[in-house]
Design a protein around this motif. Structure first.
Motif, mmCIF file in Angstrom:
data_model
loop_
_atom_site.group_PDB
_atom_site.id
_atom_site.type_symbol
_atom_site.label_atom_id
_atom_site.label_comp_id
_atom_site.label_asym_id
_atom_site.label_seq_id
_atom_site.Cartn_x
_atom_site.Cartn_y
_atom_site.Cartn_z
ATOM 1 N N ASN A 102 0.787 -1.229 0.000
ATOM 2 C CA ASN A 102 0.000 0.000 0.000
ATOM 3 C C ASN A 102 0.823 1.285 0.000
ATOM 4 N N GLY B 126 7.139 -7.101 -3.912
ATOM 5 C CA GLY B 126 7.307 -8.518 -3.571
ATOM 6 C C GLY B 126 7.853 -8.862 -2.215
ATOM 7 N N GLY C 39 3.696 -3.891 9.384
ATOM 8 C CA GLY C 39 3.977 -5.329 9.295
ATOM 9 C C GLY C 39 5.322 -5.583 8.645
ATOM 10 N N SER C 40 5.619 -4.821 7.621
ATOM 11 C CA SER C 40 6.900 -4.995 6.922
ATOM 12 C C SER C 40 8.070 -4.602 7.805
ATOM 13 N N ILE D 195 -2.306 -3.526 10.875
ATOM 14 C CA ILE D 195 -2.677 -4.801 10.214
ATOM 15 C C ILE D 195 -1.759 -5.072 9.015
ATOM 16 N N GLN E 229 -2.517 -5.423 5.889
ATOM 17 C CA GLN E 229 -3.757 -5.126 5.157
ATOM 18 C C GLN E 229 -3.867 -5.885 3.842
ATOM 19 N N ILE E 230 -2.744 -5.942 3.140
ATOM 20 C CA ILE E 230 -2.805 -6.426 1.770
ATOM 21 C C ILE E 230 -3.029 -7.941 1.702
HETATM 22 C C1 LIG Z 1 8.942 -11.862 3.059
HETATM 23 C C2 LIG Z 1 7.459 -11.804 2.773
HETATM 24 N N1 LIG Z 1 6.575 -12.412 3.618
HETATM 25 C C3 LIG Z 1 5.242 -12.362 3.369
HETATM 26 C C4 LIG Z 1 4.780 -11.720 2.246
HETATM 27 C C5 LIG Z 1 3.263 -11.652 1.979
HETATM 28 N N2 LIG Z 1 2.815 -10.281 2.237
HETATM 29 C C6 LIG Z 1 2.806 -9.353 1.264
HETATM 30 S S1 LIG Z 1 2.290 -7.860 1.806
HETATM 31 C C7 LIG Z 1 2.013 -8.445 3.343
HETATM 32 C C8 LIG Z 1 1.480 -7.535 4.422
HETATM 33 C C9 LIG Z 1 2.219 -6.209 4.526
HETATM 34 O O1 LIG Z 1 1.795 -5.543 5.716
HETATM 35 P P1 LIG Z 1 2.238 -4.073 6.021
HETATM 36 O O2 LIG Z 1 3.663 -3.886 5.738
HETATM 37 O O3 LIG Z 1 1.763 -3.712 7.380
HETATM 38 O O4 LIG Z 1 1.467 -3.190 4.929
HETATM 39 P P2 LIG Z 1 -0.107 -3.030 4.666
HETATM 40 O O5 LIG Z 1 -0.516 -4.203 3.828
HETATM 41 O O6 LIG Z 1 -0.817 -3.003 5.973
HETATM 42 O O7 LIG Z 1 -0.195 -1.748 3.917
HETATM 43 C C10 LIG Z 1 2.343 -9.812 3.447
HETATM 44 C C11 LIG Z 1 2.210 -10.626 4.672
HETATM 45 C C12 LIG Z 1 5.746 -11.137 1.385
HETATM 46 N N3 LIG Z 1 5.396 -10.521 0.262
HETATM 47 N N4 LIG Z 1 7.064 -11.174 1.665
#
Ligand SMILES: Cc1ncc(C[n+]2csc(CCOP(=O)(O)OP(=O)(O)O)c2C)c(N)n1
Length: 204
Positions: free
Chosen positions: A43, A62, A90-91, A119, A121-122
């Protein structure tokens, strides 16, 4: 440290819940010309794209948690250029160690922006530790990033961004955001994204 954590939590509790796309437009409007902006997966990337594409923008696709490390590399390689990095909570939780490395290397030209919606979110809105137990401003401060704060509202966010673009130490600006979906989707062409960015920062 207990006081630092208490202060940070108090500020987080008082921080207004804002909107990512709106903040992104405010951020891009404050850019002068040459600043590099690194969007994190998902996002932050999408709303950065929607706020206006620039050759100095890099859109990470990715992998979670790489916006801050990539931005650190750009900031060290081009110390005359201001670098701004955008990451979701989350990241960042997945790549917390980068905060210690950034604090230790202390590039003067790096601004870190955390978009905290609590959260993942994605991938469906699962709660992150930031929603429950982990105050990421307190974490950043504990890692040695002294200039780490929660933005209290949109005006405060703009003021903090402006100050960070002139600062002589790395800064960490956290915002609490709502769960509105991103307003666009980045065009997924990694080679084009890389080449455009390399041109944008004068490497090609
Ligand atoms: C290393 C890794 N683990 C899991 C994923 C799957 N994944 C992609 S986006 C995401 C959530 C990202 O959360 P956040 O950074 O909080 O951003 P938001 O979606 O809330 O904007 C996940 C679990 C991924 N792409 N790469």
């Amino acid at each position: 440290m207990a006081d630092v954590k208490r202060d940070a939590l108090a500020r987080a509790g008082n921080a207004k819940v804002m909107n990512r796309a709106d903040l992104m437009r405010r951020l891009v409007a404050r850019l002068k010309q040459d600043e590099a902006v690194i969007g994190g997966i998902g996002n932050t990337n999408f709303d950065l794209w929607a706020a206006g594409q620039r050759p100095q923008n890099f859109y990470m696709l990715g992998s979670m948690g790489l916006a801050f490390p990539i931005a650190l590399g750009v900031a060290l390689a081009q110390p005359e250029r201001r670098v701004i990095a955008l990451e979701g909570d989350g990241s960042l939780v997945m790549q917390l160690g980068c905060l210690s490395t950034i604090a230790m290397l202390a590039p003067k030209n790096l601004s870190l922006v955390l978009m905290d919606n609590g959260i993942y979110q994605i991938t469906g809105g699962q709660p992150t530790p930031a929603a429950a137990t982990t105050d990421l401003v307190a974490v950043a401060q504990g890692c040695g990033l002294a200039d780490s704060v929660w933005a209290s509202d949109e005006e405060d966010f703009e003021r903090l961004i402006e100050a960070s673009l002139k600062a002589s130490a790395p800064s960490f600006i956290a915002v609490r955001i709502d769960t509105q979906p991103a307003v666009a989707t980045t065009h997924r062409d990694p080679v084009q994204i890389r080449e455009r960015f390399m041109h944008g920062i004068g490497i090609r």
